[in-house]
Design a protein around this motif. Structure first.
Motif, PDB file in Angstrom:
ATOM      1  N   VAL A  11       7.209  10.985  21.176  1.00 46.67           N
ATOM      2  CA  VAL A  11       6.419  10.894  19.944  1.00 46.67           C
ATOM      3  C   VAL A  11       5.170  10.055  20.178  1.00 46.67           C
ATOM      4  N   ARG A  12       5.306   8.949  20.888  1.00 46.97           N
ATOM      5  CA  ARG A  12       4.157   8.093  21.131  1.00 46.97           C
ATOM      6  C   ARG A  12       3.127   8.778  22.032  1.00 46.97           C
ATOM      7  N   ALA A  69      11.345  15.178  15.219  1.00 44.26           N
ATOM      8  CA  ALA A  69      11.644  13.872  15.821  1.00 44.26           C
ATOM      9  C   ALA A  69      11.066  12.740  14.993  1.00 44.26           C
ATOM     10  N   THR A  70       9.839  12.906  14.482  1.00 42.46           N
ATOM     11  CA  THR A  70       9.245  11.836  13.677  1.00 42.46           C
ATOM     12  C   THR A  70      10.051  11.582  12.407  1.00 42.46           C
ATOM     13  N   GLN A  71      10.577  12.653  11.814  1.00 45.26           N
ATOM     14  CA  GLN A  71      11.389  12.482  10.609  1.00 45.26           C
ATOM     15  C   GLN A  71      12.709  11.796  10.942  1.00 45.26           C
ATOM     16  N   ILE A  72      13.327  12.198  12.060  1.00 45.90           N
ATOM     17  CA  ILE A  72      14.591  11.576  12.471  1.00 45.90           C
ATOM     18  C   ILE A  72      14.402  10.092  12.754  1.00 45.90           C
ATOM     19  N   LEU A  73      13.339   9.747  13.472  1.00 49.57           N
ATOM     20  CA  LEU A  73      13.078   8.342  13.797  1.00 49.57           C
ATOM     21  C   LEU A  73      12.790   7.531  12.546  1.00 49.57           C
ATOM     22  N   ALA A  74      12.055   8.128  11.583  1.00 50.24           N
ATOM     23  CA  ALA A  74      11.785   7.428  10.326  1.00 50.24           C
ATOM     24  C   ALA A  74      13.084   7.172   9.567  1.00 50.24           C
ATOM     25  N   ASP A 262     -28.121  -8.267 -16.552  1.00 51.89           N
ATOM     26  CA  ASP A 262     -27.730  -7.556 -17.771  1.00 51.89           C
ATOM     27  C   ASP A 262     -27.230  -6.141 -17.478  1.00 51.89           C
ATOM     28  N   TRP A 263     -27.159  -5.802 -16.203  1.00 53.90           N
ATOM     29  CA  TRP A 263     -26.605  -4.525 -15.768  1.00 53.90           C
ATOM     30  C   TRP A 263     -25.247  -4.763 -15.101  1.00 53.90           C
ATOM     31  N   VAL A 264     -24.319  -3.838 -15.306  1.00 53.84           N
ATOM     32  CA  VAL A 264     -22.997  -3.906 -14.676  1.00 53.84           C
ATOM     33  C   VAL A 264     -23.016  -3.055 -13.411  1.00 53.84           C
ATOM     34  N   CYS A 265     -22.589  -3.637 -12.323  1.00 60.65           N
ATOM     35  CA  CYS A 265     -22.508  -2.897 -11.064  1.00 60.65           C
ATOM     36  C   CYS A 265     -21.120  -2.264 -10.927  1.00 60.65           C
ATOM     37  N   GLU A 266     -21.096  -1.086 -10.376  1.00 64.56           N
ATOM     38  CA  GLU A 266     -19.826  -0.379 -10.201  1.00 64.56           C
ATOM     39  C   GLU A 266     -18.920  -1.170  -9.267  1.00 64.56           C
ATOM     40  N   SER A 267     -17.668  -1.366  -9.676  1.00 65.23           N
ATOM     41  CA  SER A 267     -16.734  -2.136  -8.850  1.00 65.23           C
ATOM     42  C   SER A 267     -16.340  -1.333  -7.609  1.00 65.23           C
ATOM     43  N   PHE A 268     -15.797  -2.037  -6.639  1.00 63.06           N
ATOM     44  CA  PHE A 268     -15.477  -1.470  -5.332  1.00 63.06           C
ATOM     45  C   PHE A 268     -13.964  -1.481  -5.162  1.00 63.06           C
ATOM     46  N   PRO A 269     -13.310  -0.320  -5.041  1.00 62.45           N
ATOM     47  CA  PRO A 269     -11.853  -0.315  -4.922  1.00 62.45           C
ATOM     48  C   PRO A 269     -11.381  -0.816  -3.553  1.00 62.45           C
ATOM     49  N   LEU A 270     -10.248  -1.482  -3.553  1.00 59.28           N
ATOM     50  CA  LEU A 270      -9.616  -1.950  -2.317  1.00 59.28           C
ATOM     51  C   LEU A 270      -8.298  -1.211  -2.115  1.00 59.28           C
ATOM     52  N   TYR A 271      -8.086  -0.749  -0.899  1.00 60.23           N
ATOM     53  CA  TYR A 271      -6.876  -0.012  -0.563  1.00 60.23           C
ATOM     54  C   TYR A 271      -6.214  -0.609   0.671  1.00 60.23           C
ATOM     55  N   ILE A 272      -4.892  -0.519   0.703  1.00 57.74           N
ATOM     56  CA  ILE A 272      -4.150  -0.729   1.940  1.00 57.74           C
ATOM     57  C   ILE A 272      -3.729   0.652   2.418  1.00 57.74           C
ATOM     58  N   VAL A 273      -4.024   0.958   3.668  1.00 60.15           N
ATOM     59  CA  VAL A 273      -3.746   2.282   4.211  1.00 60.15           C
ATOM     60  C   VAL A 273      -2.889   2.152   5.461  1.00 60.15           C
ATOM     61  N   TYR A 274      -2.088   3.190   5.711  1.00 58.64           N
ATOM     62  CA  TYR A 274      -1.312   3.242   6.942  1.00 58.64           C
ATOM     63  C   TYR A 274      -1.016   4.700   7.264  1.00 58.64           C
ATOM     64  N   PRO A 275      -0.749   5.023   8.538  1.00 58.35           N
ATOM     65  CA  PRO A 275      -0.556   6.429   8.929  1.00 58.35           C
ATOM     66  C   PRO A 275       0.704   7.020   8.308  1.00 58.35           C
ATOM     67  N   GLN A 276       0.657   8.309   8.010  1.00 59.00           N
ATOM     68  CA  GLN A 276       1.826   8.984   7.474  1.00 59.00           C
ATOM     69  C   GLN A 276       2.980   8.996   8.454  1.00 59.00           C
ATOM     70  N   THR A 277       2.652   9.001   9.744  1.00 59.58           N
ATOM     71  CA  THR A 277       3.708   9.049  10.761  1.00 59.58           C
ATOM     72  C   THR A 277       4.303   7.683  11.051  1.00 59.58           C
ATOM     73  N   ARG A 278       3.744   6.637  10.474  1.00 58.82           N
ATOM     74  CA  ARG A 278       4.222   5.284  10.742  1.00 58.82           C
ATOM     75  C   ARG A 278       5.145   4.827   9.617  1.00 58.82           C
ATOM     76  N   HIS A 279       6.425   4.632   9.958  1.00 61.61           N
ATOM     77  CA  HIS A 279       7.384   4.187   8.946  1.00 61.61           C
ATOM     78  C   HIS A 279       7.014   2.793   8.452  1.00 61.61           C
ATOM     79  N   LEU A 280       7.064   2.603   7.145  1.00 62.56           N
ATOM     80  CA  LEU A 280       6.728   1.306   6.567  1.00 62.56           C
ATOM     81  C   LEU A 280       7.957   0.401   6.683  1.00 62.56           C
ATOM     82  N   SER A 281       8.078  -0.251   7.832  1.00 62.60           N
ATOM     83  CA  SER A 281       9.219  -1.116   8.097  1.00 62.60           C
ATOM     84  C   SER A 281       9.165  -2.353   7.210  1.00 62.60           C
TER      85      SER A 281
END
Length: 311
Positions: A11-12, A69-74, A262-281
Motif C-alpha cells: 500500500v505504501r 487492502a486499504t479498507q482492511i488496514l483501516a 467601515d467596510w466588512v472584509c470577507e472572513s477566511f475559513p480554516l480547515y483541517i485536512v487529511y488524506p482519505q486513505t489515511r486512517h484517523l488514528s
C-alpha cells in the motif's frame, strides 16, 4: 511471509509511487520493501506492480488489491484503536503541515500545553505556504486557510478568521487614506498575495450593507507567504488585507493602522485536512481536536481585538 506487513508495504509503495520513497517513509531498507512485495505477489500468484527503471505502475490486479487492502488496514487500525484508546495514552509521531503564520501564532506558542496533555506524542511540523503531496510525504493532517479544492482530502472546517485591511502609517502619510475599496485600484497600491494552488493574486473582498466590492489589487510586489505579506505592509509597500490575529502585535505597536474600517472584509475559513486513505488514528484525532480548540480560542481573542479597535 507476514501477509499483513507485506500488505502495508505494498500500500505504501502504491501511495508514494516508488520503492525508495516507500522505504524511507516506513524507515526500512529498500531491499526489504522489494522482497516483501515480491513475496506478496508470489503468495497471490499474480503481478501487482510493473517496474521500470523510472517508475512503478499498478496492474489491474494491483489496483483491485490496493482498494481492498486499504479498507482492511483501516478496519484493523480502527479495531486496535477502539480496544487500546481507553487503556493507554495516545503515542507516536504525527506529521503536520501548516502555513508559517499559523505555526508562529496559533500552534507553537501553545505546544507546552499540548505536551502536558499528550506527553507520548511527537509532532513533526512542516511550515510553509506550499502544495503538499500528503501521501508521498507521509503527512497525517494539515491546518489550511481557504476552501480546499483537492477532492482526495477529507476536510473538517474548524472556524473562520476575520480579515481587515491595514496599511503602515508611513504609507498613509504619503498616499492618504482610501475612502472606498475602489480607491485601491485608483491612486493607491496594494501588496499582492500569490495563492499557491492557482498561481493567482488573491482578491480583496469588502461589504458594506448591500454593497459588495471585489478588488483585483493594484500591486507592485506580490509574495506567496503570509508572513512576508504582512511584513511588506508594515514596510509601507502597500495596503494588505490581513487576518486580524496576525495584525494584532504590529497594530498595538503602531506599525499598522486599519483602513476602510467601515467596510466588512470577507472572513477566511480554516480547515483541517487529511488524506482519505489515511486512517484517523487516536494520536491524529487528539491533534486534530486540539488544533480545533486552538482556532476557537483564537476567535475569542479576535473578538476582543475588534472591540479594542472600535473603542
Amino acid at each position: 511471509m507476514d501477509q499483513l506487513s507485506a500488505m502495508r508495504v505494498f500500500v505504501r509503495v502504491v501511495e508514494t509511487g516508488n520503492f525508495t520513497r516507500a522505504a524511507a517513509t516506513l524507515d526500512i531498507p529498500k531491499t526489504t520493501v522489494t522482497n516483501m512485495v515480491q513475496a506478496l505477489e508470489a503468495h497471490l500468484k499474480t503481478t501487482l506492480l510493473n517496474r521500470t527503471t523510472r517508475r512503478v505502475m499498478v496492474t489491474n490486479d494491483g489496483a483491485l488489491y490496493y482498494e481492498r487492502a486499504t479498507q482492511i488496514l483501516a478496519d484493523i487500525n480502527e479495531l486496535d484503536g477502539s480496544l487500546s484508546n481507553s487503556q493507554t495514552q495516545p503515542s507516536g509521531r504525527v506529521r503536520l503541515e501548516m502555513a508559517g503564520a499559523f505555526a508562529d501564532l496559533i500552534v507553537i506558542p501553545y505546544l507546552c500545553d499540548f505536551h502536558d496533555r499528550y506527553p507520548l506524542i511527537k509532532l513533526d511540523i512542516g511550515v510553509g505556504d506550499r502544495l503538499v503531496d500528503y501521501i508521498a510525504e507521509n503527512v497525517d493532517c494539515a491546518l489550511r486557510g481557504g476552501t480546499p479544492t483537492d477532492q482526495s482530502l477529507i476536510v473538517r472546517k474548524v472556524g473562520e478568521i476575520g480579515m481587515q485591511a491595514y496599511a503602515a502609517p508611513l504609507y498613509l502619510e504619503k498616499m492618504g487614506d482610501p475612502s472606498h475599496p475602489a480607491d485601491l485600484n485608483e491612486g493607491h497600491r496594494c501588496v499582492g498575495y500569490l495563492q499557491a494552488p492557482s498561481g493567482r493574486i488573491m482578491q480583496m473582498n469588502f461589504r458594506r450593507g448591500e454593497e459588495q466590492v471585489d478588488i483585483d489589487p493594484n500591486y507592485i510586489v506580490s509574495v506567496n507567504d503570509a508572513r512576508s505579506y504582512l511584513d511588506a505592509a508594515i514596510a509601507g509597500v502597500g495596503i494588505a488585507q490581513v487576518p486580524r490575529f496576525m495584525a494584532q502585535k504590529p497594530l498595538q505597536e503602531g506599525r499598522l493602522v486599519p483602513v476602510l474600517s467601515d467596510w466588512v472584509c470577507e472572513s477566511f475559513p480554516l480547515y483541517i485536512v487529511y488524506p482519505q486513505t489515511r486512517h484517523l488514528s487516536n494520536k491524529v484525532r487528539v491533534v486534530v481536536d486540539w488544533l480545533a480548540k486552538r482556532v476557537q480560542d483564537l476567535k475569542v481573542e479576535e473578538n476582543r481585538q475588534m472591540m479594542r479597535e472600535a473603542s
